[in-house]
Design a protein around this motif. Structure first.
Motif, PDB file in Angstrom:
ATOM      1  N   ILE A  17      21.943 -37.449 -44.556  1.00 17.77           N
ATOM      2  CA  ILE A  17      22.556 -38.724 -44.922  1.00 17.77           C
ATOM      3  C   ILE A  17      21.660 -39.477 -45.901  1.00 17.77           C
ATOM      4  O   ILE A  17      22.129 -40.052 -46.889  1.00 17.77           O
ATOM      5  N   ARG A  18      20.352 -39.475 -45.661  1.00 22.20           N
ATOM      6  CA  ARG A  18      19.417 -40.132 -46.588  1.00 22.20           C
ATOM      7  C   ARG A  18      19.491 -39.488 -47.975  1.00 22.20           C
ATOM      8  O   ARG A  18      19.456 -40.179 -48.993  1.00 22.20           O
ATOM      9  N   GLN A  19      19.614 -38.159 -48.017  1.00 20.37           N
ATOM     10  CA  GLN A  19      19.725 -37.462 -49.305  1.00 20.37           C
ATOM     11  C   GLN A  19      21.028 -37.825 -50.012  1.00 20.37           C
ATOM     12  O   GLN A  19      21.044 -38.038 -51.225  1.00 20.37           O
ATOM     13  N   ILE A  20      22.118 -37.890 -49.257  1.00 17.67           N
ATOM     14  CA  ILE A  20      23.409 -38.243 -49.864  1.00 17.67           C
ATOM     15  C   ILE A  20      23.364 -39.676 -50.389  1.00 17.67           C
ATOM     16  O   ILE A  20      23.825 -39.953 -51.502  1.00 17.67           O
ATOM     17  N   GLU A  21      22.812 -40.589 -49.611  1.00 17.15           N
ATOM     18  CA  GLU A  21      22.714 -41.972 -50.076  1.00 17.15           C
ATOM     19  C   GLU A  21      21.813 -42.080 -51.313  1.00 17.15           C
ATOM     20  O   GLU A  21      22.116 -42.840 -52.231  1.00 17.15           O
ATOM     21  N   ALA A  22      20.729 -41.327 -51.335  1.00 14.34           N
ATOM     22  CA  ALA A  22      19.856 -41.315 -52.522  1.00 14.34           C
ATOM     23  C   ALA A  22      20.595 -40.695 -53.713  1.00 14.34           C
ATOM     24  O   ALA A  22      20.428 -41.138 -54.848  1.00 14.34           O
ATOM     25  N   ALA A  23      21.422 -39.684 -53.451  1.00 15.74           N
ATOM     26  CA  ALA A  23      22.222 -39.068 -54.513  1.00 15.74           C
ATOM     27  C   ALA A  23      23.207 -40.083 -55.088  1.00 15.74           C
ATOM     28  O   ALA A  23      23.385 -40.173 -56.306  1.00 15.74           O
ATOM     29  N   ILE A  24      23.828 -40.867 -54.219  1.00 13.09           N
ATOM     30  CA  ILE A  24      24.770 -41.892 -54.679  1.00 13.09           C
ATOM     31  C   ILE A  24      24.040 -42.938 -55.520  1.00 13.09           C
ATOM     32  O   ILE A  24      24.529 -43.353 -56.586  1.00 13.09           O
ATOM     33  N   ALA A  25      22.863 -43.355 -55.073  1.00 18.70           N
ATOM     34  CA  ALA A  25      22.085 -44.342 -55.836  1.00 18.70           C
ATOM     35  C   ALA A  25      21.691 -43.779 -57.205  1.00 18.70           C
ATOM     36  O   ALA A  25      21.781 -44.473 -58.219  1.00 18.70           O
ATOM     37  N   ALA A  26      21.270 -42.518 -57.246  1.00 17.80           N
ATOM     38  CA  ALA A  26      20.922 -41.879 -58.526  1.00 17.80           C
ATOM     39  C   ALA A  26      22.163 -41.761 -59.412  1.00 17.80           C
ATOM     40  O   ALA A  26      22.101 -41.991 -60.624  1.00 17.80           O
ATOM     41  N   PHE A  27      23.283 -41.413 -58.815  1.00 18.72           N
ATOM     42  CA  PHE A  27      24.560 -41.289 -59.523  1.00 18.72           C
ATOM     43  C   PHE A  27      24.915 -42.600 -60.208  1.00 18.72           C
ATOM     44  O   PHE A  27      25.296 -42.619 -61.381  1.00 18.72           O
ATOM     45  N   GLU A  28      24.759 -43.703 -59.487  1.00 20.66           N
ATOM     46  CA  GLU A  28      25.083 -45.016 -60.048  1.00 20.66           C
ATOM     47  C   GLU A  28      24.174 -45.388 -61.211  1.00 20.66           C
ATOM     48  O   GLU A  28      24.565 -46.179 -62.064  1.00 20.66           O
ATOM     49  N   ASP A  33      21.444 -35.323 -62.797  1.00 19.16           N
ATOM     50  CA  ASP A  33      20.692 -34.153 -62.357  1.00 19.16           C
ATOM     51  C   ASP A  33      20.021 -34.405 -61.010  1.00 19.16           C
ATOM     52  O   ASP A  33      20.023 -33.550 -60.120  1.00 19.16           O
ATOM     53  N   VAL A  34      19.485 -35.589 -60.837  1.00 19.95           N
ATOM     54  CA  VAL A  34      18.846 -35.958 -59.569  1.00 19.95           C
ATOM     55  C   VAL A  34      19.894 -36.016 -58.460  1.00 19.95           C
ATOM     56  O   VAL A  34      19.681 -35.512 -57.351  1.00 19.95           O
ATOM     57  N   ALA A  35      21.037 -36.613 -58.751  1.00 18.50           N
ATOM     58  CA  ALA A  35      22.109 -36.740 -57.762  1.00 18.50           C
ATOM     59  C   ALA A  35      22.614 -35.368 -57.319  1.00 18.50           C
ATOM     60  O   ALA A  35      22.822 -35.130 -56.123  1.00 18.50           O
ATOM     61  N   ILE A  36      22.800 -34.457 -58.269  1.00 18.97           N
ATOM     62  CA  ILE A  36      23.271 -33.105 -57.924  1.00 18.97           C
ATOM     63  C   ILE A  36      22.244 -32.393 -57.055  1.00 18.97           C
ATOM     64  O   ILE A  36      22.594 -31.737 -56.069  1.00 18.97           O
ATOM     65  N   LEU A  84      19.852 -26.158 -61.664  1.00 15.76           N
ATOM     66  CA  LEU A  84      18.753 -27.042 -61.278  1.00 15.76           C
ATOM     67  C   LEU A  84      17.853 -26.425 -60.205  1.00 15.76           C
ATOM     68  O   LEU A  84      16.674 -26.740 -60.120  1.00 15.76           O
ATOM     69  N   LYS A  85      18.414 -25.549 -59.412  1.00 13.94           N
ATOM     70  CA  LYS A  85      17.718 -25.038 -58.226  1.00 13.94           C
ATOM     71  C   LYS A  85      16.993 -23.713 -58.454  1.00 13.94           C
ATOM     72  O   LYS A  85      15.960 -23.450 -57.833  1.00 13.94           O
ATOM     73  N   HIS A  86      17.521 -22.878 -59.303  1.00 12.55           N
ATOM     74  CA  HIS A  86      17.011 -21.519 -59.445  1.00 12.55           C
ATOM     75  C   HIS A  86      16.419 -21.252 -60.825  1.00 12.55           C
ATOM     76  O   HIS A  86      16.855 -21.833 -61.813  1.00 12.55           O
ATOM     77  N   SER A  87      15.503 -20.340 -60.859  1.00  8.78           N
ATOM     78  CA  SER A  87      14.914 -19.887 -62.117  1.00  8.78           C
ATOM     79  C   SER A  87      15.993 -19.210 -62.957  1.00  8.78           C
ATOM     80  O   SER A  87      16.899 -18.570 -62.426  1.00  8.78           O
ATOM     81  N   THR A  95      24.673 -29.776 -69.755  1.00 10.39           N
ATOM     82  CA  THR A  95      25.169 -31.138 -69.691  1.00 10.39           C
ATOM     83  C   THR A  95      25.696 -31.416 -68.288  1.00 10.39           C
ATOM     84  O   THR A  95      26.481 -30.637 -67.749  1.00 10.39           O
ATOM     85  N   PHE A  96      25.240 -32.508 -67.711  1.00  8.19           N
ATOM     86  CA  PHE A  96      25.691 -32.942 -66.392  1.00  8.19           C
ATOM     87  C   PHE A  96      26.602 -34.144 -66.608  1.00  8.19           C
ATOM     88  O   PHE A  96      26.201 -35.119 -67.244  1.00  8.19           O
TER      89      PHE A  96
END
Length: 152
Positions: A17-28, A33-36, A84-87, A95-96
């Motif tokens: 939940i903390r990650q999702i809320e941080a993703a929403i804040a980054a999204f806004e 890229d951070v949100a994804i 974003l996650k893998h080599s 483009t995001f």
């Protein structure tokens, strides 16, 4: 810099939940890229929660099943997250955009049994966004409940 010295103890769902809320804040803030990344991490914490999720519904999309193999379709659905996650040897920029980022947040949220105010506010915004996209593309509103039901 002055980070707190105290350790942080969380239950798995609390961390997601903390990650999702941080993703929403980054999204806004347009940090797509951070949100994804954050939303992908939260979604991955509950790989066993598949039934009734957005990703589960998208996997069985009949149009996608006609056009792509299951492996290709999963790759398309996870493209930004995996980049974003893998080599990778892919050197050109990626483009995001607002919609792929919102989809990733919705995917993560669809795995949560209870929602915070920030998640509910995101859902309200997302449902309006989807309605606008469906109407502008001339897609029937009957497609909308498949998406709406998955993020309750």
């Amino acid at each position: 810099m002055n980070p707190p010295e105290r350790p942080l103890t969380l239950m798995r769902e609390e961390a997601a939940i903390r990650q999702i809320e941080a993703a929403i804040a980054a999204f806004e803030r347009g940090l797509f890229d951070v949100a994804i990344t954050l939303a992908g991490a939260a979604e991955g914490m509950f790989d066993y929660r598949k039934d009734g999720t957005i990703f589960d519904s998208m996997l069985v999309n009949p149009i996608a099943q006609e056009r792509f193999s299951r492996k290709e379709w999963i790759s398309i659905l996870n493209m930004e997250r995996d980049w974003l996650k893998h080599s990778s040897n892919k050197v050109e920029p990626v483009t995001f955009d607002i919609d792929s980022t919102a989809y990733m947040i919705a995917r993560a949220a669809s795995k949560m049994p209870s929602w915070t105010t920030a998640m509910k506010d995101f859902k309200t915004w997302y449902m309006v966004r989807i309605s606008q996209m469906l109407e502008s593309d001339g897609v029937s509103r009957t497609a909308r409940p498949v998406i709406a039901d998955d993020i309750d």
